[in-house]
Design an enzyme around this catalytic site. Structure first.
Site, PDB file in Angstrom:
ATOM      1  N   ILE A   1      41.468  78.985  34.824  1.00 51.16           N
ATOM      2  CA  ILE A   1      42.013  78.672  33.495  1.00 51.16           C
ATOM      3  C   ILE A   1      42.626  77.267  33.512  1.00 51.16           C
ATOM      4  O   ILE A   1      43.357  76.899  32.612  1.00 51.16           O
ATOM      5  CB  ILE A   1      43.074  79.730  33.089  1.00 51.16           C
ATOM      6  CG1 ILE A   1      44.171  79.912  34.179  1.00 51.16           C
ATOM      7  CG2 ILE A   1      42.439  81.094  32.894  1.00 51.16           C
ATOM      8  CD1 ILE A   1      45.386  79.103  33.993  1.00 51.16           C
TER       9      ILE A   1
ATOM     10  N   HIS B   1      37.812  83.759  31.757  1.00 45.92           N
ATOM     11  CA  HIS B   1      39.215  84.182  31.659  1.00 45.92           C
ATOM     12  C   HIS B   1      40.029  83.247  30.756  1.00 45.92           C
ATOM     13  O   HIS B   1      41.256  83.254  30.805  1.00 45.92           O
ATOM     14  CB  HIS B   1      39.851  84.276  33.049  1.00 45.92           C
ATOM     15  CG  HIS B   1      39.257  85.393  33.867  1.00 45.92           C
ATOM     16  ND1 HIS B   1      39.472  85.546  35.206  1.00 45.92           N
ATOM     17  CD2 HIS B   1      38.446  86.416  33.512  1.00 45.92           C
ATOM     18  CE1 HIS B   1      38.804  86.613  35.649  1.00 45.92           C
ATOM     19  NE2 HIS B   1      38.166  87.145  34.641  1.00 45.92           N
TER      20      HIS B   1
ATOM     21  N   CYS C   1      46.724  81.242  18.059  1.00 44.25           N
ATOM     22  CA  CYS C   1      47.766  81.844  17.226  1.00 44.25           C
ATOM     23  C   CYS C   1      47.680  83.364  17.318  1.00 44.25           C
ATOM     24  O   CYS C   1      46.594  83.938  17.180  1.00 44.25           O
ATOM     25  CB  CYS C   1      47.598  81.389  15.778  1.00 44.25           C
ATOM     26  SG  CYS C   1      48.742  82.234  14.674  1.00 44.25           S
TER      27      CYS C   1
ATOM     28  N   CYS D   1      46.963  84.375  13.108  1.00 47.00           N
ATOM     29  CA  CYS D   1      45.744  84.019  12.362  1.00 47.00           C
ATOM     30  C   CYS D   1      44.583  83.660  13.284  1.00 47.00           C
ATOM     31  O   CYS D   1      43.465  83.453  12.798  1.00 47.00           O
ATOM     32  CB  CYS D   1      46.023  82.889  11.374  1.00 47.00           C
ATOM     33  SG  CYS D   1      46.211  81.266  12.141  1.00 47.00           S
TER      34      CYS D   1
ATOM     35  N   GLY E   1      34.212  79.694  45.967  1.00 43.55           N
ATOM     36  CA  GLY E   1      35.634  80.019  45.978  1.00 43.55           C
ATOM     37  C   GLY E   1      36.017  81.245  45.189  1.00 43.55           C
ATOM     38  O   GLY E   1      37.062  81.270  44.545  1.00 43.55           O
TER      39      GLY E   1
ATOM     40  N   ASN F   1      32.642  79.622  50.774  1.00 48.04           N
ATOM     41  CA  ASN F   1      33.965  80.259  50.871  1.00 48.04           C
ATOM     42  C   ASN F   1      34.380  80.227  52.341  1.00 48.04           C
ATOM     43  O   ASN F   1      33.651  80.735  53.189  1.00 48.04           O
ATOM     44  CB  ASN F   1      33.879  81.717  50.371  1.00 48.04           C
ATOM     45  CG  ASN F   1      35.241  82.343  50.169  1.00 48.04           C
ATOM     46  OD1 ASN F   1      36.136  82.179  50.995  1.00 48.04           O
ATOM     47  ND2 ASN F   1      35.405  83.060  49.078  1.00 48.04           N
ATOM     48  N   PRO F   2      35.515  79.606  52.672  1.00 47.52           N
ATOM     49  CA  PRO F   2      35.879  79.462  54.095  1.00 47.52           C
ATOM     50  C   PRO F   2      36.260  80.780  54.760  1.00 47.52           C
ATOM     51  O   PRO F   2      36.242  80.894  55.985  1.00 47.52           O
ATOM     52  CB  PRO F   2      37.096  78.528  54.056  1.00 47.52           C
ATOM     53  CG  PRO F   2      37.668  78.708  52.691  1.00 47.52           C
ATOM     54  CD  PRO F   2      36.524  79.023  51.776  1.00 47.52           C
TER      55      PRO F   2
HETATM   56  P1  NAD Z   1      41.083  85.046  44.350  1.00 48.77           P
HETATM   57  O1  NAD Z   1      42.450  84.449  44.301  1.00 48.77           O
HETATM   58  O2  NAD Z   1      40.905  86.483  44.252  1.00 48.77           O
HETATM   59  O3  NAD Z   1      40.328  84.556  45.667  1.00 48.77           O
HETATM   60  C1  NAD Z   1      40.150  83.205  45.957  1.00 48.77           C
HETATM   61  C2  NAD Z   1      38.939  83.035  46.847  1.00 48.77           C
HETATM   62  O4  NAD Z   1      38.856  81.655  47.175  1.00 48.77           O
HETATM   63  C3  NAD Z   1      39.017  83.809  48.171  1.00 48.77           C
HETATM   64  O5  NAD Z   1      37.789  84.446  48.421  1.00 48.77           O
HETATM   65  C4  NAD Z   1      39.278  82.700  49.214  1.00 48.77           C
HETATM   66  O6  NAD Z   1      38.696  83.017  50.463  1.00 48.77           O
HETATM   67  C5  NAD Z   1      38.604  81.520  48.562  1.00 48.77           C
HETATM   68  N1  NAD Z   1      39.141  80.219  48.959  1.00 48.77           N
HETATM   69  C6  NAD Z   1      40.409  79.899  49.336  1.00 48.77           C
HETATM   70  N2  NAD Z   1      40.502  78.576  49.586  1.00 48.77           N
HETATM   71  C7  NAD Z   1      39.276  78.038  49.339  1.00 48.77           C
HETATM   72  C8  NAD Z   1      38.728  76.737  49.388  1.00 48.77           C
HETATM   73  N3  NAD Z   1      39.474  75.662  49.739  1.00 48.77           N
HETATM   74  N4  NAD Z   1      37.417  76.559  49.067  1.00 48.77           N
HETATM   75  C9  NAD Z   1      36.636  77.619  48.711  1.00 48.77           C
HETATM   76  N5  NAD Z   1      37.099  78.889  48.649  1.00 48.77           N
HETATM   77  C10 NAD Z   1      38.403  79.103  48.941  1.00 48.77           C
HETATM   78  O7  NAD Z   1      40.255  84.300  43.253  1.00 48.77           O
HETATM   79  P2  NAD Z   1      39.111  84.778  42.285  1.00 48.77           P
HETATM   80  O8  NAD Z   1      38.160  85.701  42.937  1.00 48.77           O
HETATM   81  O9  NAD Z   1      38.607  83.533  41.714  1.00 48.77           O
HETATM   82  O10 NAD Z   1      39.882  85.630  41.151  1.00 48.77           O
HETATM   83  C11 NAD Z   1      41.093  85.148  40.747  1.00 48.77           C
HETATM   84  C12 NAD Z   1      41.563  85.466  39.410  1.00 48.77           C
HETATM   85  O11 NAD Z   1      42.710  84.682  39.368  1.00 48.77           O
HETATM   86  C13 NAD Z   1      40.735  84.987  38.304  1.00 48.77           C
HETATM   87  O12 NAD Z   1      40.938  85.909  37.318  1.00 48.77           O
HETATM   88  C14 NAD Z   1      41.346  83.658  37.835  1.00 48.77           C
HETATM   89  O13 NAD Z   1      41.436  83.668  36.433  1.00 48.77           O
HETATM   90  C15 NAD Z   1      42.734  83.691  38.357  1.00 48.77           C
HETATM   91  N6  NAD Z   1      43.247  82.432  38.990  1.00 48.77           N
HETATM   92  C16 NAD Z   1      42.931  81.205  38.487  1.00 48.77           C
HETATM   93  C17 NAD Z   1      43.440  80.070  39.088  1.00 48.77           C
HETATM   94  C18 NAD Z   1      43.072  78.716  38.517  1.00 48.77           C
HETATM   95  O14 NAD Z   1      42.843  78.601  37.326  1.00 48.77           O
HETATM   96  N7  NAD Z   1      42.983  77.680  39.353  1.00 48.77           N
HETATM   97  C19 NAD Z   1      44.271  80.163  40.202  1.00 48.77           C
HETATM   98  C20 NAD Z   1      44.599  81.449  40.677  1.00 48.77           C
HETATM   99  C21 NAD Z   1      44.070  82.581  40.064  1.00 48.77           C
HETATM  100 ZN    ZN Z   2      48.351  80.982  12.815  1.00 54.13          ZN
END
Ligand code: NAD
Ligand code: ZN
Length: 291
Positions: A124, A140, A148, A151, A226, A252-253
């Site tokens: 997000i 997401h 709003c 509305c 990621g 994914n690391p």
């Molecule tokens: P998660 O937090 O569940 O998992 C993150 C994943 O990223 C893990 O598998 C981890 O191994 C991997 N990871 C960690 N460091 C990394 C790197 N440097 N490079 C590549 N991969 C790496 O995340 P998700 O599965 O994306 O689900 C998370 C939920 O959380 C989503 O709904 C999202 O909306 C929200 N979220 C968003 C943000 C953002 O907007 N940046 C941050 C945190 C959570």
């Molecule tokens: Zn409004």
């Protein structure tokens, strides 16, 4: 043979395996014309935004049940502001400082090369827009787009300006009563009601899912970057793509959540793997040009 030799051999074998997986990924991507990236919180980790589930991530510090729904969030903010406010302010600071990292930029470069068409993201944070990609499906929502509550009017706001306004209001708060917390929410220019970030909380409907599935069904390559693969329905996308005949690359690391369907798995940080892959795709394509 001394144990450390075994360890050295293991490390070399690992490095060779990673190189082989990168080469596989490069060949797959270099021949793609309609690739889709499906990204999760991990792609923004190197921009300084904590993931939810990694050690030290947001869910280590806050209980999703207390903050993941709108009612839970307001309840926790009013009942226990001392627990929530420091984490909230820290998150705002991280979001204010973040810049697109080399992984976001590599996805833009892949789009410019005619390889990548669409980015589907669970994030997000707006960083894919700021990197320059043109077709972005934010399942997401977007934390810097306001909606709003009455509305439905939608307004995209500038990321740092919106955070600055929120932090100024938090600084001026003398208590964390529901009345004070509501002052954090900007007013709708159309009807004067409150606006909230247009993000999907637990229990709310995920956005643009038909379009995300359509993109996964029609792509030639799906690049999962990621994402832990535990958040649905986004976690179905690599399976959907594979079932429709696409190749799947996972970056994914820590884990390959899609091992059953992945054609190449690169256990590296996105910010290191993606520019390396991009560079090799460029070299691969220029070596194929007939002079
Ligand atoms: P998660 O937090 O569940 O998992 C993150 C994943 O990223 C893990 O598998 C981890 O191994 C991997 N990871 C960690 N460091 C990394 C790197 N440097 N490079 C590549 N991969 C790496 O995340 P998700 O599965 O994306 O689900 C998370 C939920 O959380 C989503 O709904 C999202 O909306 C929200 N979220 C968003 C943000 C953002 O907007 N940046 C941050 C945190 C959570
Ligand atoms: Zn409004």
């Amino acid at each position: 043979m001394p144990a450390f030799w075994d360890q050295d051999i293991c490390k070399q074998e690992n490095a060779m395996n990673i190189e082989k997986e990168i080469e596989k990924a490069v060949q797959i991507l270099a021949n793609a014309r309609n690739a889709v990236a499906s990204c999760g919180a991990g792609i923004s980790a190197e921009s300084g935004i904590a993931t939810f589930r990694d050690p030290g991530g947001v869910w280590d510090r806050l209980n999703p049940a207390e903050v993941g729904t709108t009612d839970g969030l307001i309840g926790t903010l009013t009942k226990n502001p001392a627990k929530l406010m420091p984490v909230f302010v820290e998150l705002l600071d991280a979001l204010a400082k973040a810049e697109p990292n080399p992984a976001h930029i590599a996805l833009y470069e892949l789009e410019k090369m005619g390889i990548l068409k669409t980015v589907i993201t669970q994030n997000i944070d707006n960083l894919h827009h700021e990197a320059g990609n043109s077709d972005i499906i934010e399942v997401h929502g977007n934390g810097f787009r306001l909606k709003c509550v009455s509305c439905g009017f939608i307004e995209a706001r500038q990321r740092r300006q919106l955070i600055k306004e929120a932090k100024t209001k938090i600084g001026a708060m003398t208590d964390f009563s529901i009345d004070s917390i509501i002052t954090l929410m900007p007013k709708c220019p159309k009807c004067g009601s409150f606006m909230r970030p247009d993000v999907v909380m637990f229990g709310e409907t995920v956005k643009d899912i038909p379009r995300a599935f359509e993109a996964a069904n029609t792509c030639d390559v799906l690049l999962a970057v990621g994402t832990s693969g535990v958040v649905y329905p986004a976690a179905y996308l690599p399976y959907e793509a594979k079932n429709s005949g696409a190749r799947v690359i996972v970056v994914n690391p820590n884990e390959n959540a899609f091992s059953e369907v992945s054609d190449a798995y690169i256990p590296m940080k996105a910010g290191e793997a993606m520019p390396k892959i991009l560079d090799m795709v460029k070299k691969f394509q220029s070596s194929k040009v007939i002079h």
